[in-house]
Design a protein around this motif. Structure first.
Motif, PDB file in Angstrom:
ATOM      1  N   VAL A  73       0.814  -1.219   0.000  1.00 52.01           N
ATOM      2  CA  VAL A  73       0.000   0.000   0.000  1.00 52.01           C
ATOM      3  C   VAL A  73       0.848   1.269   0.000  1.00 52.01           C
ATOM      4  N   ASP A  74       2.049   1.215   0.531  1.00 50.74           N
ATOM      5  CA  ASP A  74       2.876   2.425   0.550  1.00 50.74           C
ATOM      6  C   ASP A  74       3.194   2.906  -0.861  1.00 50.74           C
ATOM      7  N   ARG A  75       3.230   1.990  -1.818  1.00 48.28           N
ATOM      8  CA  ARG A  75       3.507   2.393  -3.193  1.00 48.28           C
ATOM      9  C   ARG A  75       2.387   3.254  -3.772  1.00 48.28           C
ATOM     10  N   TRP A  76       1.176   3.089  -3.262  1.00 44.10           N
ATOM     11  CA  TRP A  76       0.065   3.900  -3.757  1.00 44.10           C
ATOM     12  C   TRP A  76       0.296   5.388  -3.491  1.00 44.10           C
ATOM     13  N   PHE A  77       1.119   5.693  -2.494  1.00 45.49           N
ATOM     14  CA  PHE A  77       1.281   7.082  -2.041  1.00 45.49           C
ATOM     15  C   PHE A  77       2.563   7.739  -2.545  1.00 45.49           C
ATOM     16  N   THR A  78       3.318   7.042  -3.359  1.00 51.60           N
ATOM     17  CA  THR A  78       4.590   7.584  -3.860  1.00 51.60           C
ATOM     18  C   THR A  78       4.365   8.915  -4.581  1.00 51.60           C
ATOM     19  N   GLY A  79       5.100   9.934  -4.167  1.00 47.27           N
ATOM     20  CA  GLY A  79       5.029  11.236  -4.820  1.00 47.27           C
ATOM     21  C   GLY A  79       3.838  12.084  -4.454  1.00 47.27           C
ATOM     22  N   THR A  80       3.033  11.660  -3.472  1.00 53.40           N
ATOM     23  CA  THR A  80       1.827  12.424  -3.107  1.00 53.40           C
ATOM     24  C   THR A  80       2.012  13.271  -1.854  1.00 53.40           C
ATOM     25  N   ASP A  81       3.164  13.159  -1.191  1.00 56.58           N
ATOM     26  CA  ASP A  81       3.389  13.826   0.101  1.00 56.58           C
ATOM     27  C   ASP A  81       2.477  13.277   1.189  1.00 56.58           C
ATOM     28  N   LEU A  82       1.980  12.056   0.989  1.00 53.42           N
ATOM     29  CA  LEU A  82       1.148  11.380   1.974  1.00 53.42           C
ATOM     30  C   LEU A  82       1.749  10.008   2.254  1.00 53.42           C
ATOM     31  N   THR A  83       1.341   9.401   3.365  1.00 60.67           N
ATOM     32  CA  THR A  83       1.701   8.019   3.650  1.00 60.67           C
ATOM     33  C   THR A  83       0.451   7.256   4.042  1.00 60.67           C
ATOM     34  N   ALA A  84       0.527   5.945   3.928  1.00 56.85           N
ATOM     35  CA  ALA A  84      -0.598   5.106   4.329  1.00 56.85           C
ATOM     36  C   ALA A  84      -0.886   5.286   5.814  1.00 56.85           C
ATOM     37  N   ALA A  85       0.149   5.400   6.621  1.00 56.60           N
ATOM     38  CA  ALA A  85      -0.047   5.570   8.067  1.00 56.60           C
ATOM     39  C   ALA A  85      -0.807   6.853   8.375  1.00 56.60           C
ATOM     40  N   GLU A  86      -0.539   7.914   7.611  1.00 63.46           N
ATOM     41  CA  GLU A  86      -1.221   9.187   7.866  1.00 63.46           C
ATOM     42  C   GLU A  86      -2.711   9.101   7.573  1.00 63.46           C
ATOM     43  N   VAL A  87      -3.087   8.461   6.474  1.00 62.13           N
ATOM     44  CA  VAL A  87      -4.515   8.426   6.150  1.00 62.13           C
ATOM     45  C   VAL A  87      -5.275   7.484   7.079  1.00 62.13           C
TER      46      VAL A  87
END
Length: 338
Positions: free
Chosen positions: A29-43
């Motif tokens: 799932v962390d790959r979904w957030f690459t380059g978005t300035d977000l992380t899975a843990a944050e959402v």
């Protein structure tokens, strides 16, 4: 793509639901957030951040691409009411009738993390909840419609009874591989390849009363949702709120007095507050219309007349004159430049 799509105004409830599904299935799932300035843990800690429409759509594309052919929107929209709607669900459940609850939802649906725009319309002698894309997203249209329509259906059933069902559901896209699950969930005929995305139900549904009605709770929850929508806009609160109301009613534009009434203030007070923020009501309305019209001209194949209707103009000539005034060029030039 407009600057508005980059503002962090959306609670990440939909994204957190997808992350939970991905983690259960051991997806990266962390790959979904690459380059978005977000992380899975944050959402997953949804109370701590807001995300922009651009960020949300980027993550959604990757998640849906990583788990293709799945009813992911149905899974997210069909969750427990508080997970799918949050504080907005509390506000709507505290209303007096289905009609009043839907009015709250139409005004404040973005407080639940909604990524579609909604309106009520008369359709074939009945009422319909119609969905509009904030920006054309053909890869995600089924997910977005599923999430919005399933969460709405779950809400109505939670307050009027589990047997409630729409008269029919109309969807603009072809049947997905799991199309049989639609009729099983909605318990009504489902038409694919329709002209619009909507859930149709009798007018009488709007009058159904809620046993959960509680005016003090409704007022508190509505206020909390409005405050939630203000976070992260980076503009004077009154300007952000007026823009939000105008954005949600572009096809049937609100007057200044109607906006003031929704904010429970006088028109004179609203004018004074806008002036103090350095803007006018007509100026705010024009920039909301321009932003939406430009996005549709650049990113959709809608005819110019349909774009005019989408931003509240019944006369295409009047729209053309307004667009030239806003941008210095006709709509056709923006369409060609895309």
């Amino acid at each position: 793509m407009t600057a508005r799509l980059d503002l962090p105004t959306i609670p990440p409830a939909v994204l957190s639901g997808l992350v939970e599904i991905g983690l259960r299935e051991d997806r990266a799932v962390d790959r979904w957030f690459t380059g978005t300035d977000l992380t899975a843990a944050e959402v997953l800690n949804a109370d701590s951040i807001k995300v922009s429409f651009r960020q949300a759509i980027t993550v959604l594309r990757r998640a849906v691409g990583d788990m293709p052919g799945r009813p992911l929107g149905m899974q997210i929209g069909g969750r427990d009411l508080l997970l799918s709607l949050g504080m907005l669900g509390v506000a709507m459940r505290s209303a007096a009738t289905v009609g009043e609850a839907l009015a709250i939802g139409l005004e404040l649906h973005q407080a639940s993390g909604s990524l579609m725009d909604l309106e009520l319309e008369a359709h074939d002698g009945a009422t319909a909840l119609r969905l509009h894309e904030r920006r054309p997203e053909p890869e995600l249209i089924s997910f977005l419609c599923e999430e919005a329509l399933c969460s709405t259906t779950v809400f109505v059933r939670s307050v009027v009874g589990p047997d409630w069902a729409p008269t029919r559901v109309e969807l603009s896209y072809p049947p997905p591989p799991y199309a049989h699950r639609y009729e099983r969930f909605f318990r009504c005929p489902v038409e694919f390849g329709a002209q619009a995305n909507r859930s149709v139900f009798p007018f009488s549904t709007l009058e159904l009363p809620f046993a959960t009605r509680n005016e003090p709770t409704r007022a508190i929850a509505v206020d909390a949702c409005r405050r939630l929508l203000d976070v992260g806009r980076g503009e004077p609160d009154v300007v952000a709120i007026v823009e939000a109301l105008l954005e949600q009613n572009l096809r049937y534009p609100l007057s200044m007095s109607e906006v003031a009434a929704r904010l429970h203030i006088t028109e004179r007070t609203l004018r004074r507050r806008l002036t103090a923020a350095g803007v006018s009501f007509s100026g705010v309305r024009d920039r909301v219309r321009q932003r939406r019209a430009t996005a549709l001209l650049r990113e959709s194949t809608l005819p110019v007349a349909a774009v005019a209707h989408q931003v509240g103009y019944g006369d295409i000539r009047e729209f053309r004159r307004a667009y030239v005034r806003w941008t210095g060029q006709p709509p056709s030039a923006t369409r060609r430049a895309r």
